[in-house]
Structure formats: structure tokens, C-alpha cells
Design a protein around this motif. Structure first.
Motif, PDB file in Angstrom:
ATOM      1  N   TYR A 106       0.473  -1.275   0.468  1.00 31.97           N
ATOM      2  CA  TYR A 106      -0.341  -0.275   0.101  1.00 31.97           C
ATOM      3  C   TYR A 106       0.872   1.390  -0.075  1.00 31.97           C
ATOM      4  O   TYR A 106       1.844   1.136   0.630  1.00 31.97           O
ATOM      5  N   ASP A 107       0.757   1.756  -0.740  1.00 29.03           N
ATOM      6  CA  ASP A 107       1.198   3.369  -1.150  1.00 29.03           C
ATOM      7  C   ASP A 107       0.353   4.314  -1.377  1.00 29.03           C
ATOM      8  O   ASP A 107      -0.157   4.702  -2.433  1.00 29.03           O
ATOM      9  N   TYR A 108       0.508   5.403  -0.173  1.00 31.73           N
ATOM     10  CA  TYR A 108      -0.254   6.782  -0.424  1.00 31.73           C
ATOM     11  C   TYR A 108       0.789   8.164  -0.444  1.00 31.73           C
ATOM     12  O   TYR A 108       2.068   8.358   0.513  1.00 31.73           O
ATOM     13  N   TRP A 109       0.064   8.675  -0.860  1.00 31.57           N
ATOM     14  CA  TRP A 109       0.910   9.991  -0.671  1.00 31.57           C
ATOM     15  C   TRP A 109      -0.270  11.893  -0.975  1.00 31.57           C
ATOM     16  O   TRP A 109      -1.338  10.767  -1.382  1.00 31.57           O
ATOM     17  N   GLY A 110       0.595  12.589   0.108  1.00 33.67           N
ATOM     18  CA  GLY A 110      -0.099  13.925  -0.201  1.00 33.67           C
ATOM     19  C   GLY A 110      -0.061  14.574  -1.520  1.00 33.67           C
ATOM     20  O   GLY A 110       0.643  14.429  -2.651  1.00 33.67           O
TER      21      GLY A 110
END
Length: 119
Positions: A106-110
Motif C-alpha cells: 500500500y502506497d499513499y501520497w499527499g
């Protein structure tokens, strides 16, 4: 819905300091590794600092001794304290949440926050 919201960027003179914050929602913050990346104009995005869910930290050589990453699990927030800023630190800074699981990750960015170091 996962959200990472950065704040704290701005214009600062060389030698100055800034503190970036990244507030996370929609994830179980305590099980994610968190990181700050940056991207300067015309350059690739690069890793600046990481902090694991066990609070182990790692820094790019270019910021060692000047930047400090920390996390407050009670506030679901990760910070980047930046001291002795240099013009070459000018970039858009992005918060990242990452977790590796069997079968993928899982990889999330602002959305990023601009940091400009200039006199």
C-alpha cells in the motif's frame, strides 16, 4: 478514503528553519512506515527521510544532521523538522505512507507543500 495533508511549507532564508507536518486519515497510522520525499524543478522525486512504524529512521546523505523526522501516533501525524536550510533544499515536499503486505503493498501520497529557500 485515505488522505495525507501536508502543511508548513513556505519561503525561508538560507540558514533558516521550517517544520513540515503531514496529517493522515483513512489508514491505521500506527502500522504504516512514513516518509518525506521532495522534487525540485526538472529533477526526479527523491527520498528525504523515513520513519518506520517502529520509529527507526533513515535520512538522505544531503540532509543528515540538518533534518529530523518524527511521528506522533496519537495525532496520526508525521513531522519533518528542517534546520540550516540551503537553497538546494528548495522543492515540493511530499508525505508518503507505505506498508508492505504479502502479495503487494500500500502506497499513499499527499498533495505536496512548497519549500523555497532564498534570500
Amino acid at each position: 478514503q485515505v488522505q495525507l495533508v501536508e502543511s508548513g511549507g513556505g519561503l525561508v532564508e538560507p540558514g533558516g528553519s521550517l517544520r513540515l507536518s503531514c496529517a493522515a486519515s483513512g489508514i491505521i497510522f500506527t502500522i504504516y512506515d512514513m516518509a518525506w520525499y521532495r522534487q525540485a524543478p526538472g529533477k526526479q522525486r527523491e527520498s528525504v527521510a523515513q520513519i518506520t512504524n517502529f520509529r527507526r529512521t533513515n535520512y538522505a546523505d544531503s540532509v543528515k544532521g540538518r533534518f529530523t523526522i518524527s511521528r506522533d501516533n496519537a495525532k496520526n501525524t508525521v513531522y519533518l523538522q528542517m534546520n540550516s536550510l540551503k537553497p538546494e533544499d528548495t522543492a515540493v515536499y511530499y508525505c508518503n505512507a507505505h506498508r508492505v503486505v504479502v502479495g503487494g503493498d500500500y502506497d499513499y501520497w499527499g498533495q505536496g507543500t512548497q519549500v523555497t529557500v532564498s534570500s
